[in-house]
Structure formats: structure tokens, C-alpha cells
Scaffold this motif. Structure first.
Motif, PDB file in Angstrom:
ATOM      1  N   LEU A  24       0.836  -1.203   0.000  1.00 43.45           N
ATOM      2  CA  LEU A  24       0.000   0.000   0.000  1.00 43.45           C
ATOM      3  C   LEU A  24       0.867   1.248   0.000  1.00 43.45           C
ATOM      4  O   LEU A  24       1.913   1.281   0.656  1.00 43.45           O
ATOM      5  N   ASP A  25       0.409   2.295  -0.705  1.00 46.72           N
ATOM      6  CA  ASP A  25       1.131   3.560  -0.638  1.00 46.72           C
ATOM      7  C   ASP A  25       0.762   4.275   0.661  1.00 46.72           C
ATOM      8  O   ASP A  25      -0.100   3.817   1.416  1.00 46.72           O
ATOM      9  N   HIS A  26       1.421   5.409   0.904  1.00 52.27           N
ATOM     10  CA  HIS A  26       1.205   6.120   2.170  1.00 52.27           C
ATOM     11  C   HIS A  26      -0.262   6.467   2.404  1.00 52.27           C
ATOM     12  O   HIS A  26      -0.795   6.252   3.493  1.00 52.27           O
ATOM     13  N   GLY A  27      -0.937   6.990   1.407  1.00 53.30           N
ATOM     14  CA  GLY A  27      -2.349   7.355   1.564  1.00 53.30           C
ATOM     15  C   GLY A  27      -3.231   6.167   1.888  1.00 53.30           C
ATOM     16  O   GLY A  27      -4.150   6.271   2.696  1.00 53.30           O
ATOM     17  N   ASP A  28      -2.945   5.033   1.270  1.00 55.01           N
ATOM     18  CA  ASP A  28      -3.743   3.832   1.510  1.00 55.01           C
ATOM     19  C   ASP A  28      -3.404   3.136   2.823  1.00 55.01           C
ATOM     20  O   ASP A  28      -4.111   2.223   3.238  1.00 55.01           O
ATOM     21  N   ARG A  29      -2.315   3.568   3.474  1.00 59.06           N
ATOM     22  CA  ARG A  29      -1.957   2.959   4.760  1.00 59.06           C
ATOM     23  C   ARG A  29      -2.619   3.671   5.940  1.00 59.06           C
ATOM     24  O   ARG A  29      -2.419   3.286   7.083  1.00 59.06           O
ATOM     25  N   HIS A  30      -3.449   4.673   5.680  1.00 58.63           N
ATOM     26  CA  HIS A  30      -4.210   5.337   6.743  1.00 58.63           C
ATOM     27  C   HIS A  30      -5.666   4.926   6.572  1.00 58.63           C
ATOM     28  O   HIS A  30      -6.371   5.448   5.719  1.00 58.63           O
ATOM     29  N   ARG A  31      -6.100   3.989   7.381  1.00 51.35           N
ATOM     30  CA  ARG A  31      -7.404   3.355   7.173  1.00 51.35           C
ATOM     31  C   ARG A  31      -8.148   3.081   8.471  1.00 51.35           C
ATOM     32  O   ARG A  31      -7.556   3.019   9.539  1.00 51.35           O
ATOM     33  N   ARG A  32      -9.449   2.866   8.327  1.00 49.25           N
ATOM     34  CA  ARG A  32     -10.289   2.365   9.415  1.00 49.25           C
ATOM     35  C   ARG A  32     -11.112   1.183   8.939  1.00 49.25           C
ATOM     36  O   ARG A  32     -11.066   0.111   9.501  1.00 49.25           O
ATOM     37  N   ARG A  33     -11.856   1.367   7.842  1.00 50.43           N
ATOM     38  CA  ARG A  33     -12.747   0.300   7.384  1.00 50.43           C
ATOM     39  C   ARG A  33     -12.760   0.285   5.861  1.00 50.43           C
ATOM     40  O   ARG A  33     -13.187   1.245   5.228  1.00 50.43           O
ATOM     41  N   ILE A  34     -12.306  -0.838   5.292  1.00 50.01           N
ATOM     42  CA  ILE A  34     -12.237  -0.973   3.838  1.00 50.01           C
ATOM     43  C   ILE A  34     -12.001  -2.443   3.486  1.00 50.01           C
ATOM     44  O   ILE A  34     -11.370  -3.179   4.246  1.00 50.01           O
ATOM     45  N   VAL A  35     -12.531  -2.859   2.334  1.00 47.72           N
ATOM     46  CA  VAL A  35     -12.226  -4.186   1.814  1.00 47.72           C
ATOM     47  C   VAL A  35     -10.877  -4.093   1.108  1.00 47.72           C
ATOM     48  O   VAL A  35     -10.661  -3.210   0.273  1.00 47.72           O
ATOM     49  N   LEU A  36      -9.966  -4.973   1.460  1.00 50.05           N
ATOM     50  CA  LEU A  36      -8.629  -4.989   0.883  1.00 50.05           C
ATOM     51  C   LEU A  36      -8.349  -6.336   0.235  1.00 50.05           C
ATOM     52  O   LEU A  36      -8.888  -7.361   0.670  1.00 50.05           O
ATOM     53  N   ASN A  37      -7.515  -6.311  -0.789  1.00 51.24           N
ATOM     54  CA  ASN A  37      -7.068  -7.533  -1.451  1.00 51.24           C
ATOM     55  C   ASN A  37      -5.550  -7.583  -1.371  1.00 51.24           C
ATOM     56  O   ASN A  37      -4.871  -6.732  -1.961  1.00 51.24           O
ATOM     57  N   ALA A  38      -5.030  -8.567  -0.659  1.00 47.38           N
ATOM     58  CA  ALA A  38      -3.586  -8.701  -0.501  1.00 47.38           C
ATOM     59  C   ALA A  38      -2.954  -9.154  -1.815  1.00 47.38           C
ATOM     60  O   ALA A  38      -3.634  -9.632  -2.721  1.00 47.38           O
ATOM     61  N   GLY A  40      -1.229 -11.668  -2.624  1.00 43.40           N
ATOM     62  CA  GLY A  40      -1.379 -13.087  -2.941  1.00 43.40           C
ATOM     63  C   GLY A  40      -2.823 -13.525  -3.121  1.00 43.40           C
ATOM     64  O   GLY A  40      -3.099 -14.711  -3.288  1.00 43.40           O
ATOM     65  N   GLY A  41      -3.778 -12.573  -3.049  1.00 40.23           N
ATOM     66  CA  GLY A  41      -5.172 -12.897  -3.306  1.00 40.23           C
ATOM     67  C   GLY A  41      -6.082 -12.952  -2.096  1.00 40.23           C
ATOM     68  O   GLY A  41      -7.296 -13.096  -2.239  1.00 40.23           O
ATOM     69  N   THR A  42      -5.546 -12.838  -0.893  1.00 40.56           N
ATOM     70  CA  THR A  42      -6.385 -12.864   0.306  1.00 40.56           C
ATOM     71  C   THR A  42      -7.231 -11.594   0.365  1.00 40.56           C
ATOM     72  O   THR A  42      -6.701 -10.485   0.409  1.00 40.56           O
ATOM     73  N   ALA A  43      -8.547 -11.760   0.336  1.00 44.48           N
ATOM     74  CA  ALA A  43      -9.474 -10.628   0.441  1.00 44.48           C
ATOM     75  C   ALA A  43     -10.007 -10.593   1.872  1.00 44.48           C
ATOM     76  O   ALA A  43     -10.339 -11.633   2.441  1.00 44.48           O
ATOM     77  N   PHE A  44     -10.091  -9.384   2.427  1.00 42.48           N
ATOM     78  CA  PHE A  44     -10.585  -9.269   3.802  1.00 42.48           C
ATOM     79  C   PHE A  44     -11.132  -7.876   4.046  1.00 42.48           C
ATOM     80  O   PHE A  44     -10.812  -6.924   3.325  1.00 42.48           O
ATOM     81  N   LEU A  45     -11.957  -7.760   5.077  1.00 43.80           N
ATOM     82  CA  LEU A  45     -12.499  -6.481   5.505  1.00 43.80           C
ATOM     83  C   LEU A  45     -11.657  -5.985   6.666  1.00 43.80           C
ATOM     84  O   LEU A  45     -11.618  -6.619   7.718  1.00 43.80           O
ATOM     85  N   LEU A  46     -10.956  -4.872   6.473  1.00 49.14           N
ATOM     86  CA  LEU A  46     -10.264  -4.214   7.572  1.00 49.14           C
ATOM     87  C   LEU A  46     -11.322  -3.422   8.317  1.00 49.14           C
ATOM     88  O   LEU A  46     -12.002  -2.581   7.728  1.00 49.14           O
TER      89      LEU A  46
END
Length: 159
Positions: A24-38, A40-46
Motif C-alpha cells: 500500500l502507498d502512504h495514503g492507503d496505509r491510513h485506514r479504518r474500514r475498507i475491503v482490501l485484497n492482498a 497473494g489474493g487474500t481478500a478481507f475487511l479491515l
């Protein structure tokens, strides 16, 4: 969907529990709640209690107990240098006075690309160079961690 509700800081990460990496870039590393895809393909809700900053080397703990390691992506940055330490400290003050996130190294300051700031810095005698690298800005003085909790308190006015 897999849920993740906590961050494990880099100094406490158990490498044996890592199942994937997310870049993740700097802007995307500041989060609370979002669906992310790692990567290697792991999808999860932060799903954190409050917004927080994911640092390079931290891990996101999935509810299963497995971890997804956070990797800082390369970004287009401005490397700011000067002839001497006092000049670099003065530039750091000017950058901070504009509330611009900055990464401070022994001999350079790194900021996100901004042509207006580049012009200002040149006017102050800085040398600048565009670079591609992960951005790891200094956290603010009022940012405290207490076992994963984020608190923010201002003892001053911005007005």
C-alpha cells in the motif's frame, strides 16, 4: 468475508503467522474500514475501531489469527537536500509549518510530489530530486500508541 480488526506493530509480528502481504502507498496505509485484497489474493475487511496508520512491516491480524504483512509501496517523492544541516533543519521547519507529511533522514527530507512545494523549496535554496521509493513519514507529536489504540490530542490551536 474474512474480517480483520487489529494491527500488530512490526516489533511484535510473528513471521510464522504471515499468510500474505499487502502493498500500500502512504495514503492507503491510513485506514479504518475498507475491503482490501492482498498481493497473494487474500481478500478481507479491515474493520478497526478508529482510523490508524499501517506502517511498513506491521501486520493486519485476521480474525483467524493469521497475519497479512504490510509493505510500503514505492511512490513518487521529492528528495530535499541542502549544503548543510542548519539549512536542512530550516527547510524541515517550513515543510512542517505547512502540515505536509515528511520523512526525515540524516541528510535529506522526503515529501510527496508537489510542484508548488518544489518551487517554494527552490526559493529557499533547496536542491530537489524526484525519486521512487516507499514513503515513511514521521508520525505527529500527538500520535500515541497504547497496545494498538490511537489517541490524538491537540494542546494548541490551528486558528
Amino acid at each position: 468475508m474474512i474480517r480483520a480488526s487489529s494491527i500488530i506493530r512490526r516489533d511484535a509480528v510473528d513471521a510464522d503467522r504471515i499468510v500474505d502481504v499487502i502493498t500500500l502507498d502512504h495514503g492507503d496505509r491510513h485506514r479504518r474500514r475498507i475491503v482490501l485484497n492482498a498481493d497473494g489474493g487474500t481478500a478481507f475487511l479491515l474493520d478497526l475501531d478508529r482510523a490508524d496508520i499501517l506502517e511498513d512491516g506491521d501486520a493486519i491480524r485476521l480474525d483467524s489469527g493469521w497475519l497479512v504483512e504490510v509493505k510500503a509501496a514505492s511512490e513518487r517523492l521529492v528528495e530535499v537536500t541542502t549544503a548543510g544541516t542548519l539549512e536542512l533543519l530550516t527547510l524541515a521547519w517550513h515543510i512542517g509549518n505547512r502540515h505536509v507529511p515528511a520523512e526525515i533522514a540524516d541528510d535529506a527530507i522526503y515529501i510527496a510530489y508537489d510542484h508548488v512545494l518544489i518551487d517554494m523549496l527552490h526559493g529557499l535554496g533547496a536542491r530537489t530530486r524526484i525519486v521512487e521509493r516507499p514513503f515513511r513519514p514521521v508520525r505527529g507529536a500527538y500520535h500515541h500508541h497504547d497496545h494498538g489504540a490511537h489517541t490524538h490530542h491537540h494542546g494548541h490551536s490551528h486558528g
